[in-house]
Design an enzyme around this catalytic site. Structure first.
Site, PDB file in Angstrom:
ATOM      1  N   HIS A  79      46.238 -26.673  32.645  1.00 18.91           N
ATOM      2  CA  HIS A  79      46.465 -25.725  33.490  1.00 18.91           C
ATOM      3  C   HIS A  79      47.565 -24.633  32.803  1.00 18.91           C
ATOM      4  O   HIS A  79      48.521 -25.123  32.391  1.00 18.91           O
ATOM      5  CB  HIS A  79      47.058 -26.102  34.708  1.00 18.91           C
ATOM      6  CG  HIS A  79      46.275 -26.850  35.644  1.00 18.91           C
ATOM      7  ND1 HIS A  79      46.272 -28.399  35.568  1.00 18.91           N
ATOM      8  CD2 HIS A  79      45.358 -26.457  36.476  1.00 18.91           C
ATOM      9  CE1 HIS A  79      45.244 -28.896  36.419  1.00 18.91           C
ATOM     10  NE2 HIS A  79      44.575 -27.595  36.920  1.00 18.91           N
ATOM     11  N   MET A 207      43.711 -22.458  40.815  1.00 18.81           N
ATOM     12  CA  MET A 207      44.688 -22.199  39.626  1.00 18.81           C
ATOM     13  C   MET A 207      43.987 -22.599  38.405  1.00 18.81           C
ATOM     14  O   MET A 207      44.831 -23.056  37.218  1.00 18.81           O
ATOM     15  CB  MET A 207      45.970 -22.898  39.931  1.00 18.81           C
ATOM     16  CG  MET A 207      46.696 -22.723  41.031  1.00 18.81           C
ATOM     17  SD  MET A 207      48.147 -23.695  41.472  1.00 18.81           S
ATOM     18  CE  MET A 207      48.413 -23.433  43.187  1.00 18.81           C
ATOM     19  N   SER A 208      42.807 -22.792  38.042  1.00 21.33           N
ATOM     20  CA  SER A 208      42.231 -23.228  37.011  1.00 21.33           C
ATOM     21  C   SER A 208      40.643 -22.606  36.698  1.00 21.33           C
ATOM     22  O   SER A 208      40.571 -21.640  37.219  1.00 21.33           O
ATOM     23  CB  SER A 208      41.819 -24.748  37.183  1.00 21.33           C
ATOM     24  OG  SER A 208      40.888 -25.040  37.957  1.00 21.33           O
ATOM     25  N   HIS A 243      49.580 -30.072  47.957  1.00 22.12           N
ATOM     26  CA  HIS A 243      49.052 -30.789  46.540  1.00 22.12           C
ATOM     27  C   HIS A 243      48.294 -32.133  47.170  1.00 22.12           C
ATOM     28  O   HIS A 243      47.265 -32.693  46.950  1.00 22.12           O
ATOM     29  CB  HIS A 243      49.766 -30.977  45.469  1.00 22.12           C
ATOM     30  CG  HIS A 243      48.971 -31.599  44.256  1.00 22.12           C
ATOM     31  ND1 HIS A 243      48.008 -30.887  43.570  1.00 22.12           N
ATOM     32  CD2 HIS A 243      49.377 -32.698  43.524  1.00 22.12           C
ATOM     33  CE1 HIS A 243      47.647 -31.696  42.707  1.00 22.12           C
ATOM     34  NE2 HIS A 243      48.351 -32.519  42.520  1.00 22.12           N
TER      35      HIS A 243
END
Ligand code: HPA
Length: 268
Positions: A79, A207-208, A243
Site C-alpha cells: 500500500h 486505498m489500493s 479497519h
C-alpha cells in the site's frame, strides 16, 4: 531492478510459470485456500521487496493451480500509505510480465459512495479515478517494459469483464458495476470527501488497486478488478468506518467473491 526481481521470483518459484496474478484485498484471504498444491514464498525472503506489515495482510506469495490456470497469488500488497516508493509497484508488475503473467485479478475491500451499494455488495470495477496524487510510473523510463504514456481506455479489460459478468449470472450471485476511486489513506475519508467523491463519479472508495492497475496496463497485463463493499463511506450511515469492520465484512462477502473467482478460473 526489474530483471533482478524477475529472476528472484523465478528462482523462488522453482520452474513454476504462473499465467494469472491474483492480488487479495484486506480480509479476502479465502481464495488462497482454493489453490491446489500451494507453494509459499514469504515477501520477507526476497530482499528485493520492501517490508509490509498491515494487519489482515500476510505478506506472501502463494503459487499453485486454480481451475485452468497457474496462479501466483499475493496475500498482502504494498500500500502506498505505508510510505513505499510507488515505483516498486511498477517494478513488480513489469517483473510479473517478464515471468509470463498475462492477466491480473485485483481484489479489494472498499467503502461505498452510494446508499444503494450496501456492505456485502460485490462491485465489478469498470473504471477508476486516481485521486491518490501518486503514480507508479513516475521516473525515468527507457520504454523497455511499456510505453511512456500508456492509454487507460480499457484498463479494466472489457472482454474479461464480460466473461466475469457471465460467470456471476450463471452462479446467481449479484454483481454491481462501478467506478473505484483511490484515496491515499491511511485515514478514512471525511463525510465531505465522501460527498465530493460521489460527485466526481466514484461508486466506491479505497486505498489500493489503482497503482497496480496502472502498472499492469503499462506492462501489458490484462486486468479484472473486483471490490467487496465492506462499509458505507463516512457520513452515509451513523457509525464511522473502521479497519475491524472492513476485515469482518470482507470475511463474509469474500465467500461470494471466492466462489466467483474460482468458477471464473475454471471456465475461462
Ligand atoms: N474508505 C477507504 N478505504 C476503505 C474503506 C473506506 O470507507 N473501506 C475499506 N477500505
Amino acid at each position: 531492478m526489474i530483471e533482478k526481481l524477475a529472476s528472484s521470483l523465478q528462482k523462488h518459484l522453482n520452474g513454476f510459470c504462473p499465467d494469472t496474478l491474483i492480488i487479495l484485498g484486506s480480509g479476502l484471504g479465502g481464495l488462497a485456500g482454493e489453490i491446489e498444491n500451494p507453494a509459499i514464498v514469504n515477501y520477507a525472503d526476497m530482499p528485493e521487496l520492501p517490508a509490509t506489515n498491515v494487519s489482515g495482510h500476510k505478506g506472501r506469495f502463494i503459487a499453485g493451480i486454480i481451475g485452468r490456470h497457474k496462479i501466483l497469488c499475493m496475500q498482502g500488497r504494498f500500500h502506498l500509505y505505508e510510505g513505499h516508493n510507488p515505483q516498486i509497484i511498477k517494478n513488480l508488475l513489469a517483473a510479473f510480465k517478464l515471468i509470463g503473467i498475462k492477466q491480473l485479478i485485483a481484489t479489494n475491500a472498499a467503502g461505498s459512495l452510494r446508499t444503494d451499494f450496501e456492505p456485502g455488495t460485490l462491485m465489478l470495477i469498470e473504471d477508476h479515478i486516481n485521486f491518490s496524487g501518486k503514480n507508479p510510473l513516475l521516473g525515468m523510463d527507457d520504454e523497455k517494459y511499456g510505453p511512456r504514456f500508456p492509454a487507460m481506455n480499457n484498463a479494466y479489460d472489457a472482454a474479461l469483464r464480460k466473461s466475469f459478468e457471465q460467470t456471476a449470472q450463471k452462479a446467481g450471485i449479484e454483481l454491481k458495476k462501478g467506478v473505484y476511486l483511490m484515496a491515499l489513506g491511511p485515514n478514512f475519508e471525511t463525510p465531505a470527501e465522501i460527498r465530493a467523491f460521489r460527485i466526481l463519479g466514484g461508486d466506491a472508495v479505497g486505498m489500493s488497486t489503482v497503482p497496480e492497475v496502472i502498472a499492469a496496463v503499462y506492462a501489458g497485463i490484462k486486468v479484472l478488478g473486483i471490490s467487496v463493499i465492506t462499509n458505507f463511506g463516512a457520513g452515509l450511515c451513523s457509525t464511522p468506518p473502521s479497519h475491524e469492520e472492513t476485515l469482518a465484512s470482507a470475511n463474509v462477502a469474500g465467500k461470494n467473491l471466492t466462489a466467483l473467482v474460482k468458477k471464473f478460473l475454471e471456465e475461462n
